[in-house]
Write an enzyme that holds these catalytic residues in place. Structure first.
Site, PDB file in Angstrom:
ATOM      1  N   GLY A  65       1.039  -1.220   0.128  1.00  0.00           N
ATOM      2  CA  GLY A  65       0.075  -0.004   0.158  1.00  0.00           C
ATOM      3  C   GLY A  65       0.997   1.219   0.067  1.00  0.00           C
ATOM      4  N   ASP A 125       0.296   0.756   8.792  1.00  0.00           N
ATOM      5  CA  ASP A 125      -0.103  -0.095   9.699  1.00  0.00           C
ATOM      6  C   ASP A 125       0.772  -0.299  11.031  1.00  0.00           C
ATOM      7  OD1 ASP A 125      -2.423  -1.117   8.636  1.00  0.00           O
ATOM      8  OD2 ASP A 125      -1.334  -2.792   7.583  1.00  0.00           O
TER       9      ASP A 125
END
Length: 404
Positions: A12, A137
Site C-alpha cells: 500500500g 499499519d
C-alpha cells in the site's frame, strides 16, 4: 568496481514513500562508483517483466518534487513472491549487472528481500539486498515505528477532531472504521483528537482485543447516556473470541476475499454500516452515522508529518550507505532515542520478514475500549513538529431564562 542499484516499491502507498525513493536515488549520487539507479515499475512485477526506468536521468529538482508527492511514484504491487518468483527476480538482477536491490515495503516486502538475499548466497553472487520500511499499519517487528504511519496517524487524528466537532453540533452516534487488520496503531491515533473533557472518540476498538457485540452496545449506551452523543473509532480488523472478523459475523458470512484468501476489509464500508445497524436496532438511537476512512488515510495530500518525511528520506539514504559501506543485507529499522530522536540500525531480515507487530499491552486501556497515557506519549512526537491544528469552543455564560 562499479555498482548498479535497483529500487522498487511494494504494498500500500503512503504519504512519504517517495521520500525513501528519492533518498535512494539522491544518496547514490554521492558515490562515484554507483553508475546507475534503476526503478522497477509496479514493484517486483516490474522486475520480472523487466519494466525498468533509469532514475539516474532524473533531475534533482524533479526527484525532490516527487519526494513531496504522496503514493508510489514507481507504482506498486500486491504480488507476494515465493521462492520461484524470487529466482526470476534474481535472474533479472544478474542480467542487468545489478548488485544492490532495495525494496521499499512492509512485512511481505521484507520477506521478498530475504528470499532474494538467500538465493544470491546460494549462487555465490555478491548481491546486497536491503529492505526499506514502509507501512501505515506500523506493524513491523523490531521497529519503534514505520515511515508512513505518522502521516496516516496525523490524518486520523485530524479527521476525528473534525468529526467530533460535527457530532457535538448535531448530537448522535458516529462510528468510523480505520485500517488495521491485526495492529490497532492507526485506529488508536484517533485518541489524539481529544482536547476538551467529553471530546471523542469516546470509544476505541482495536484488533488486539476480542470484540464482543453485546459489550460494544453496552459501551455505546452508557456513553450516549453520559454525553448525549457518542463518537466511535473501530479497527477494520476487530474480531470475536474465535478470531473471526466481526464483519463476517455481522454480515452472515457474505463477504469478499482478496487474492491471498483474506477477508476483504479495506475498500468497503460494510463494517461501519453493520455496526450502525446494530446500534439503531438494539439501542433505538435514531441519529446514527457511519464512515470508513479507507484509502484516504494512506496518501492524503497536505496532511503530512514533517518528522515522517525526514525519517522516510533517511531510511532510503541509510539503505545505500549500508549497501556501499557495510556490504550487508538487512532491514533499515527505526529506533527511538531519549525524549525523541531516531537511530537507523540495520537489523537481520529474518527478524522482520513474515512477522507482525501488534500494540503492546501497556498502550491499551484495561477496559479494552481506549488507549493509555503511554500511547499519547508514544505518538505525539511523530505527528510533526508543528503539532495538530488547534480547535476552540465558546466560553460565553448562559443567559438566564426570562419567560415564566
Amino acid at each position: 568496481m562499479s555498482h548498479k542499484i535497483l529500487v522498487a516499491q511494494g504494498g500500500g502507498p503512503t504519504a512519504v514513500i517517495n521520500q525513501s525513493l528519492a533518498g535512494v536515488a539522491l544518496e547514490a549520487r554521492r558515490f562515484s562508483d554507483i553508475t546507475h539507479v534503476y526503478g522497477a515499475v509496479h514493484g517486483v512485477r516490474g522486475i520480472i517483466e523487466e519494466d525498468l526506468v533509469d532514475l539516474s536521468q532524473e533531475t534533482t529538482a524533479n526527484l525532490e518534487a516527487v519526494a513531496a508527492t504522496p503514493a508510489a511514484a514507481l507504482g506498486s504491487t500486491r504480488d507476494k513472491p515465493d521462492v520461484k518468483y524470487c529466482q526470476e527476480i534474481f535472474k533479472v538482477l544478474k542480467a542487468h549487472q545489478i548488485d544492490t536491490f532495495c525494496y521499499i515495503g512492509g512485512n511481505d516486502s521484507s520477506d521478498t528481500v530475504r528470499i532474494v538475499a538467500e538465493e544470491a548466497a546460494k549462487a555465490g553472487e555478491q548481491i546486497r539486498a536491503i529492505h526499506i520500511p514502509k507501512t501505515v499499519d506500523n506493524d513491523l517487528v523490531g521497529f519503534d515505528h514505520t515511515p508512513g504511519y505518522p502521516s496516516a496517524a496525523r490524518f486520523v487524528a485530524q479527521a476525528f477532531a473534525g468529526a467530533n466537532l460535527d457530532n457535538a453540533a448535531l448530537p448522535g452516534v458516529y462510528c468510523a472504521v480505520i485500517m488495521g487488520r491485526h495492529a490497532g496503531f492507526l485506529t488508536a491515533a484517533g485518541a489524539l483528537a481529544r482536547k476538551f473533557p467529553g471530546d471523542g472518540p469516546h470509544l476505541i476498538y482495536l484488533p488486539e482485543r476480542t470484540f464482543v457485540v453485546d459489550k460494544f452496545l453496552a459501551d455505546v449506551k452508557a456513553t450516549y447516556a453520559k454525553y448525549g452523543r457518542c463518537v466511535i473509532a473501530a479497527s477494520e480488523g476487530i474480531h470475536d473470541e474465535s478470531g473471526a472478523a466481526i464483519i463476517t459475523k455481522l454480515a452472515g458470512g457474505a463477504v469478499e476475499k482478496d487474492a491471498h484468501g483474506n477477508v476483504q476489509l479495506s475498500g468497503t464500508g460494510a463494517l461501519a454500516d453493520l455496526l450502525c445497524e446494530e446500534i439503531k436496532n438494539k439501542l433505538g438511537i435514531k441519529r446514527v452515522r457511519g464512515d470508513t476512512f479507507g484509502y484516504l488515510q494512506r496518501s492524503f495530500l497536505g496532511c503530512v508529518s514533517d518528522v515522517d518525511q525526514r525519517e522516510a528520506r533517511e531510511v532510503g539514504e541509510k539503505a545505500v550507505q549500508y549497501a556501499m559501506w557495510a556490504g550487508r543485507n538487512g532491514s533499515v529499522a527505526i529506533r527511538r532515542i531519549a525524549d525523541y530522536a531516531a537511530d537507523y540500525p540495520l537489523i537481520p531480515l529474518e527478524d522482520v520478514a513474515g512477522k507482525t507487530r501488534v500494540m503492546e499491552d501497556e498502550l491499551i486501556a484495561a477496559a479494552g475500549n481506549d488507549v493509555t497515557s503511554k500511547f499519547f506519549d508514544y505518538l505525539r512526537p511523530l505527528l510533526g513538529t508543528d503539532g495538530l491544528p488547534e480547535v476552540a469552543r465558546l466560553r460565553a455564560g448562559k443567559v438566564a431564562k426570562a419567560k415564566k
